[in-house]
Scaffold this motif. Structure first.
Motif, mmCIF file in Angstrom:
data_model
loop_
_atom_site.group_PDB
_atom_site.id
_atom_site.type_symbol
_atom_site.label_atom_id
_atom_site.label_comp_id
_atom_site.label_asym_id
_atom_site.label_seq_id
_atom_site.Cartn_x
_atom_site.Cartn_y
_atom_site.Cartn_z
ATOM 1 N N ARG A 1 46.958 70.901 25.991
ATOM 2 C CA ARG A 1 47.041 69.777 26.792
ATOM 3 C C ARG A 1 46.183 69.503 27.824
ATOM 4 O O ARG A 1 45.636 68.498 27.930
ATOM 5 C CB ARG A 1 48.378 69.667 27.470
ATOM 6 C CG ARG A 1 49.624 69.365 26.642
ATOM 7 C CD ARG A 1 50.794 69.277 27.474
ATOM 8 N NE ARG A 1 51.558 70.350 27.005
ATOM 9 C CZ ARG A 1 52.288 71.006 28.065
ATOM 10 N NH1 ARG A 1 52.441 70.715 29.168
ATOM 11 N NH2 ARG A 1 52.990 72.107 27.515
ATOM 12 N N GLU A 2 45.359 70.472 28.239
ATOM 13 C CA GLU A 2 44.233 70.564 29.401
ATOM 14 C C GLU A 2 43.028 69.982 28.640
ATOM 15 O O GLU A 2 42.289 69.454 29.303
ATOM 16 C CB GLU A 2 44.082 71.620 30.136
ATOM 17 C CG GLU A 2 45.230 71.855 30.943
ATOM 18 C CD GLU A 2 45.495 73.208 31.576
ATOM 19 O OE1 GLU A 2 44.369 73.972 31.557
ATOM 20 O OE2 GLU A 2 46.313 73.534 32.498
ATOM 21 N N SER B 1 49.995 74.572 27.082
ATOM 22 C CA SER B 1 49.308 74.252 28.269
ATOM 23 C C SER B 1 48.025 74.099 28.250
ATOM 24 O O SER B 1 47.265 73.159 28.797
ATOM 25 C CB SER B 1 49.951 74.745 29.349
ATOM 26 O OG SER B 1 49.081 76.258 29.335
#
Length: 95
Positions: free
Chosen positions: A93-94, A90
């Motif tokens: 992805r950010e 995550s």
């Protein structure tokens, strides 16, 4: 490969590269808090805050503890590793 440990299950996961796969073994070993701290980099207080629904740091995705006795708990090693990996994914992805 013969199944040598009845507490392990095997699975295949894609690495994202076409045609390439990694063979992973899911280990149902129960680990204690010092090992959880080592694997996650979190402190004792943060680990327990992630389990407390009244805490600002509560994480509903945090792996559930396993009761080992009246005053003893542990966590499944594979669940801790999956939690760490989900945070890594995550964060990537950010970015």
């Amino acid at each position: 490969m013969p199944d040598t440990n009845p507490y392990q299950k095997q699975r295949y996961e894609s690495t994202g590269f076409v045609g390439e796969q990694i063979h992973q073994t899911r280990d149902y070993q129960i680990i204690r808090r010092p090992e959880v701290e080592r694997l996650t980099g979190l402190s004792r207080s943060t680990i327990y805050a992630k389990m407390d629904p009244d805490s600002l740091y509560f994480d509903p995705e945090w792996p559930k503890k396993v009761s080992l006795g009246r005053r003893s708990v542990g966590w499944y090693r594979h669940e801790i590793i999956e939690w760490v990996e989900s945070r890594t994914t995550s964060a990537a992805r950010e970015a």
